[in-house]
Design a protein around this motif. Sequence first.
Motif, mmCIF file in Angstrom:
data_model
loop_
_atom_site.group_PDB
_atom_site.id
_atom_site.type_symbol
_atom_site.label_atom_id
_atom_site.label_comp_id
_atom_site.label_asym_id
_atom_site.label_seq_id
_atom_site.Cartn_x
_atom_site.Cartn_y
_atom_site.Cartn_z
ATOM 1 N N UNK A 233 -23.805 40.509 -37.113
ATOM 2 C CA UNK A 233 -22.355 40.671 -37.098
ATOM 3 C C UNK A 233 -21.731 40.038 -35.860
ATOM 4 N N UNK A 234 -22.405 40.193 -34.709
ATOM 5 C CA UNK A 234 -21.871 39.601 -33.476
ATOM 6 C C UNK A 234 -21.922 38.079 -33.537
ATOM 7 N N UNK A 235 -22.977 37.527 -34.138
ATOM 8 C CA UNK A 235 -23.111 36.074 -34.224
ATOM 9 C C UNK A 235 -22.034 35.457 -35.110
ATOM 10 N N UNK A 236 -21.493 36.239 -36.034
ATOM 11 C CA UNK A 236 -20.451 35.721 -36.921
ATOM 12 C C UNK A 236 -19.110 35.568 -36.206
ATOM 13 N N UNK A 237 -18.958 36.247 -35.076
ATOM 14 C CA UNK A 237 -17.656 36.242 -34.402
ATOM 15 C C UNK A 237 -17.700 35.630 -33.005
ATOM 16 N N UNK A 238 -18.848 35.117 -32.580
ATOM 17 C CA UNK A 238 -18.969 34.516 -31.249
ATOM 18 C C UNK A 238 -19.508 33.086 -31.361
ATOM 19 N N UNK A 239 -19.005 32.221 -30.508
ATOM 20 C CA UNK A 239 -19.527 30.854 -30.460
ATOM 21 C C UNK A 239 -20.877 30.813 -29.748
ATOM 22 N N UNK A 240 -21.062 31.663 -28.748
ATOM 23 C CA UNK A 240 -22.281 31.689 -27.935
ATOM 24 C C UNK A 240 -23.114 32.915 -28.296
ATOM 25 N N UNK A 241 -24.437 32.723 -28.484
ATOM 26 C CA UNK A 241 -25.314 33.847 -28.803
ATOM 27 C C UNK A 241 -25.456 34.781 -27.611
ATOM 28 N N UNK A 242 -25.606 34.235 -26.410
ATOM 29 C CA UNK A 242 -25.733 35.111 -25.237
ATOM 30 C C UNK A 242 -24.456 35.910 -25.020
ATOM 31 N N UNK A 243 -23.301 35.306 -25.316
ATOM 32 C CA UNK A 243 -22.042 36.052 -25.209
ATOM 33 C C UNK A 243 -22.004 37.167 -26.256
ATOM 34 N N UNK A 244 -22.538 36.897 -27.442
ATOM 35 C CA UNK A 244 -22.592 37.923 -28.484
ATOM 36 C C UNK A 244 -23.444 39.099 -28.038
ATOM 37 N N UNK A 245 -24.585 38.807 -27.416
ATOM 38 C CA UNK A 245 -25.462 39.870 -26.926
ATOM 39 C C UNK A 245 -24.775 40.677 -25.832
ATOM 40 N N UNK A 246 -24.094 39.998 -24.919
ATOM 41 C CA UNK A 246 -23.402 40.726 -23.843
ATOM 42 C C UNK A 246 -22.310 41.629 -24.414
ATOM 43 N N UNK A 247 -21.667 41.174 -25.491
ATOM 44 C CA UNK A 247 -20.645 42.002 -26.135
ATOM 45 C C UNK A 247 -21.284 43.247 -26.759
ATOM 46 N N UNK A 248 -22.429 43.081 -27.412
ATOM 47 C CA UNK A 248 -23.153 44.229 -27.975
ATOM 48 C C UNK A 248 -23.524 45.210 -26.873
ATOM 49 N N UNK A 249 -24.000 44.670 -25.757
ATOM 50 C CA UNK A 249 -24.410 45.521 -24.644
ATOM 51 C C UNK A 249 -23.229 46.268 -24.048
ATOM 52 N N UNK A 250 -22.085 45.597 -23.944
ATOM 53 C CA UNK A 250 -20.895 46.253 -23.391
ATOM 54 C C UNK A 250 -20.434 47.394 -24.297
#
Length: 511
Positions: free
Chosen positions: A190-207
């Motif tokens: 789900x995060x990968x569908x809304x983020x251009x960067x995978x590492x940014x997606x992971x940081x969003x999940x972590x936050x």
Amino acid sequence: MSTTGTRAGHAVVIGAGIAGLAAAHRLLERGLRVTVLEASGRVGGKLLPGEIAGVRVDLGAESMLARRPEAVALAREVGLADRLRPPATATASIWTRGALRPMPKGHVMGVPGTANALAGVLSDEGLARIGRDAALPRTEVGDDVAVGEYVAQRLGREVVDRLVEPLLGGVYAGDAYRISMRSAVPQLFQAARTHDSLTAAVRDIQAKAAAGRQTGPVFMGIAGGVGLLPLAVAEAVRARGGEILTGTPVTELRRAGAVDPGASDGSRDGVATGAHEDAGAARPDAAWRVVAGDRVLYADAVVLAVPAHTAAGLLRAEAPAAAAELATVEYASMALITLAYRRADLALPEGSGFLVPPVDGRTIKASTFASQKWGWIAEEDPDVVVLRTSVGRHGETEILQREDADLVDVSRHDLREATGLDAVPLQTRVTRWTDGLPQYPVGHHARVARIREHVAKLPGLAVCGAQYDGVGIPACIASAYAAVDQLGGDSGGVEELTANPVQSLHGGAGE
């Protein structure tokens, strides 16, 4: 689930693994009469309590995700509340690049938010490749994508091969480059569908995980073994009047209207009427007719809680499209090697054990220091130390064809290479799980939706189990509850699970 007069409706559950038993337990709560039919000689499926060197252990699954409520809640309901135990240590290692290295933190199923999270596990080149993720153009994931394929595109193959692969392999015994990200790591998908960067997606999940931080342990065990859970559920089912028949394989499942109760040749759809029929016999109002050994049972509702290939065989007559889909489900086989040692003979590294990336070419894929992970094992006999190793991944056949003694030998060899352990075990046990873990390839969610769509056309029938919504214990129980709800006319649980599969490992980011 219809009833006649004041008679309670009759539900038949086919399969007495944890999903089938949970379904039976819930059906009894709804006031139905329940019969559970199990082909093997015991209940529990992949949950199996055992003993080695006088110490109780699990010979199958050993823990359950506590961040989902279903498994822990069911354990409490059936009288196991005082036996629930978190792991004594949450520290683990990864055996890669020739050494045991601390398991990195700050990742989601091995996918890091920053390169620093994997320092020590990856090479300098691998760490540098992660850093290029932010500059890459967006990678579309579409309706689904393989975890390994997507992560390798964004962060390089080394992340997949050294960390994602062994973590996913610990759950599915599968290949990360084939496993569905949507089904196996839904929060990442789900995060990968809304983020251009995978590492940014992971940081969003972590936050988000930090903002809504759950308290309590991520995983939970049971003193005496998680294998006690199905035994306790079975006892509770019987206490409520449910019948559980082991050694009773179901050979036919038909809609009751599909057979002729007045067949002149002394048979019903090819089954001799000399078979024993349950109370109510050829009930004209029954929805289903179940043939199991020398018994014929009539049911208002049937829950099919068996592996995919068995379900396919039983559904072939009434739901051929669902049967065809189920027949395509692949399984991985594996073996668990349990070893007991004198405590005086060994000194293990700290922690609960280690994972092994396939890329390192070792035979074992993981080892659990069971006596260190579960305090209750150490308490049973402080002079005995229990370890487990596992072998076998999807597509591997040669290793599982070896004799038990050979599997013990290769386990001892790899343990010696990893930890220096060279002692002779007091006792060893090899437990083989043939076709033990269903595989979740790309498109798995769509296949599950199609199966359920076909099954829903048959009133009074529902399916549940590890091949649908997650392989972990909470996932199987959630699947069972959703099946029972569906039989009662509430499809909300099934729709929720289809849309949002139960992640089977790591309930929170970075755990």
